[in-house]
Design an enzyme around this catalytic site. Structure first.
Site, PDB file in Angstrom:
ATOM      1  N   TYR A  87       3.990   0.541   4.600  1.00  0.00           N
ATOM      2  CA  TYR A  87       4.405  -0.648   5.357  1.00  0.00           C
ATOM      3  C   TYR A  87       3.670  -1.839   5.593  1.00  0.00           C
ATOM      4  O   TYR A  87       3.710  -2.449   6.538  1.00  0.00           O
ATOM      5  CB  TYR A  87       4.990  -0.115   6.711  1.00  0.00           C
ATOM      6  N   HIS A  88       3.111  -2.212   4.401  1.00  0.00           N
ATOM      7  CA  HIS A  88       2.111  -3.243   4.353  1.00  0.00           C
ATOM      8  C   HIS A  88       2.469  -4.359   3.199  1.00  0.00           C
ATOM      9  O   HIS A  88       1.726  -4.934   2.455  1.00  0.00           O
ATOM     10  CB  HIS A  88       0.703  -3.048   4.109  1.00  0.00           C
ATOM     11  N   PRO A  89       3.746  -4.730   2.934  1.00  0.00           N
ATOM     12  CA  PRO A  89       4.239  -5.416   2.031  1.00  0.00           C
ATOM     13  C   PRO A  89       3.802  -6.841   2.378  1.00  0.00           C
ATOM     14  O   PRO A  89       3.685  -7.437   3.165  1.00  0.00           O
ATOM     15  CB  PRO A  89       5.830  -5.191   1.813  1.00  0.00           C
ATOM     16  N   HIS A  93       0.889  -1.043   0.013  1.00  0.00           N
ATOM     17  CA  HIS A  93       0.062   0.039  -0.017  1.00  0.00           C
ATOM     18  C   HIS A  93       0.777   1.413  -0.035  1.00  0.00           C
ATOM     19  O   HIS A  93       1.730   1.336   0.742  1.00  0.00           O
ATOM     20  CB  HIS A  93      -0.810  -0.019   1.210  1.00  0.00           C
TER      21      HIS A  93
END
Length: 537
Positions: free
Chosen positions: A472-474, A296
């Site tokens: 920080y949603h990999p 995201h």
């Protein structure tokens, strides 16, 4: 001399899913479990205080502090990627927002060949982990270890944002996890009595004294050991000593979206040509390892406002010491605040059939430097970030070298699809309209970023390319599925290797339409059930 140990299960990575697995697998006293964590114990007070996120978010001993390679569509900027490097992993440093995503996310997984991962299938696993403040229901559990609560801070600015968003046409939503999602309200958080409820605090610490569980910190996994097509253990270093742990049943990778594919490739499992470039002997040519990376992306919208709305002055300077006294005296005050105080899920483009942006509102304004440090603005400000929920862009993880101590290379490829840029642009316009709507508009003095001069499509797009950052949603780099690029089958087993699974956010074939920590904990719960079901009877 190399030290050798034996266990039934070896879990590599004590993060959001790894701590769940350690709890659930060691619940059987007849099995032995080794949990390896590359980082130190989670003893820092900043890992416990909700507002401490701003401290542990920055590069340091508790944070891997990754950066992407220069991103072509973001002016060649390297984008900061914090990842937890301690017990609890990224659940120990994140914003503590508890959101599951949209039912269609999981139903799509099932259509992609991930049998048993539809919304109805994953719901029991969400419920199992939950200690829901409002009690058990068809949607929520109350007997689990993980605290899921309403925000303690009921700030004025957040209330005004919610009311203004409702006046633009969004419905009020009291539970974003009810399967509908669209609307505005307060998202729940993983906080209990003024303390972060990370997976280490919730799942691991209460069971650390189990005789059949060993937790090894500052232990870096270097390679999964193979005999033919079977994983038999792991080589790791701890305190300068090389050690080997043998797995009688399974090796389970829980290193996350960066470290799990890195370890597979270091072990000879991955794209053959890439492995040979680094002199690694190919055990299995598995081209999907490290591919399918999704994340995201967000952009801040910042407004200057009346001082009564902003926490900038309360969380900096002498006032911060007063807030610290309140917190340590009786867990009161603004150090209880999470990363987000109000949330909206909206449809930014007309053809969207469900929300395509997540808007996160904060009663403060801040900046993130190129090296990942955070600083609050000197003026009274508030911000709302627009996050692109279902990016079309796909990136990859690649080895930087064959040395396990070297960081891998991250190519996120943000905004390489024009559709992503359009959704982000229209989402920011939605935020501007909301800030210009009563009652919030009464308290706004001016738009600070992007500024009122930004009006045309191209002006918005230039602003996005200059300002966008990772949420920080990999996910996705060891995706499950049935096509030729799938790394795992629907039971999270590495295709072509026996006794080896991946259980973390990297298994997602598509990113979920919200924050990813709750789904990763669910993956840990479901993975543990699958592993226990496969155990010899």
């Amino acid at each position: 001399m190399t030290q050798t140990e034996q266990y039934d299960y070896i879990i590599i990575g004590a993060g959001s899913a790894g701590c769940v697995l350690a709890n659930r697998l060691s619940a059987d006293p007849s099995t032995s479990v080794l949990l390896l964590e590359a980082g130190p114990e989670d003893k820092s007070m900043w890992l416990k205080i909700p507002a401490g996120t701003t401290k542990v978010f920055q590069p340091g001993p508790l944070n891997w502090g990754y950066f992407t390679e220069p991103e072509p569509s973001l002016r060649g900027r390297k984008i900061y990627w914090p990842r937890g490097k301690t017990l609890g992993g990224s659940s120990s440093i994140n914003g503590m927002v508890y959101l599951r995503g949209h039912p269609e996310d999981y139903d799509q997984w099932e259509r992609l060949g991930c049998s048993g991962w539809g919304w109805k299938d994953v719901m029991p696993h969400f419920r199992r982990s939950e200690d829901q403040q409002h009690g058990a229901s068809e949607l929520h559990g109350a007997d689990g270890p993980l605290a899921v609560t309403d925000p303690v801070i009921d700030d004025i600015a957040g209330r005004l944002f919610i009311e203004s968003a409702m006046n633009t046409g969004l419905p009020l939503r009291k539970d974003f996890n009810d399967g509908i999602q669209e609307g505005v309200g307060r998202a729940q958080v993983t906080i209990r009595q003024g303390r972060r409820s990370s997976t280490s605090i919730a799942f691991l610490h209460p069971i650390r004294d189990r005789a059949n569980l060993r937790v090894a910190v500052e232990a870096l996994a270097e390679r999964v050991l193979l005999q033919g097509v079977r994983a038999t253990g792991v080589r790791y270093t701890q305190g300068g000593t090389s050690k080997v742990a043998v797995a009688r049943r399974e090796v389970i990778l829980c290193g996350g979206v960066i470290n799990s594919p890195q370890l597979l490739m270091l072990s000879g499992i991955g794209p053959a040509a890439h492995l040979r470039e680094h002199g690694i002997e190919v055990a299995l040519d598995l081209p999907g390892v490290g591919e399918n990376l999704q994340d995201h992306l967000y952009v801040y919208y910042v407004a200057k406002c009346e001082k009564s709305l902003s926490l900038n002055h309360r969380l900096s300077g002498p006032s911060l010491y007063l807030e610290a006294l309140k917190y340590f005296a009786n867990r009161s005050g603004y150090l209880n605040i999470g990363a987000v105080q109000a949330t909206a899920f909206a449809r930014a483009v007309p053809q969207a059939t469900r929300p395509d942006v997540e808007v996160s509102f904060r009663p403060m304004s801040l900046g993130i430097s190129k090296n990942g440090t955070i600083s609050l603005d000197k003026f009274p400000g508030i911000n709302a970030s627009c996050s692109l929920l279902r990016p079309q862009a796909r990136g990859r993880i690649r080895l930087g070298s064959a040395n396990p101590h070297d960081y891998p290379l991250i190519y996120a490829n943000y905004l390489d699809n024009p559709a992503d840029l359009r959704v982000m642009r229209e989402g920011l316009r939605w935020i501007r309209r909301t800030f210009e709507t009563e009652p919030l508009s009464r308290f706004i003095s001016s738009e600070h970023a992007p500024g009122e001069a930004v009006q045309s499509d191209s002006e918005w797009e230039n602003f996005i390319r200059d300002a966008a950052q990772s949420v920080y949603h990999p996910v996705g780099t060891c995706a499950m599925g049935t096509d030729h690029m799938a790394v795992l089958d629907h039971e999270l087993r590495v295709r072509g290797i026996d006794g080896l699974r991946v259980v973390d956010a990297s298994v997602m074939p598509r990113i979920t339409s919200s924050n990813t920590n709750a789904p990763t904990i669910m993956i840990g719960e479901k993975g543990a059930e699958m592993i226990r079901a496969a155990a010899p009877k």
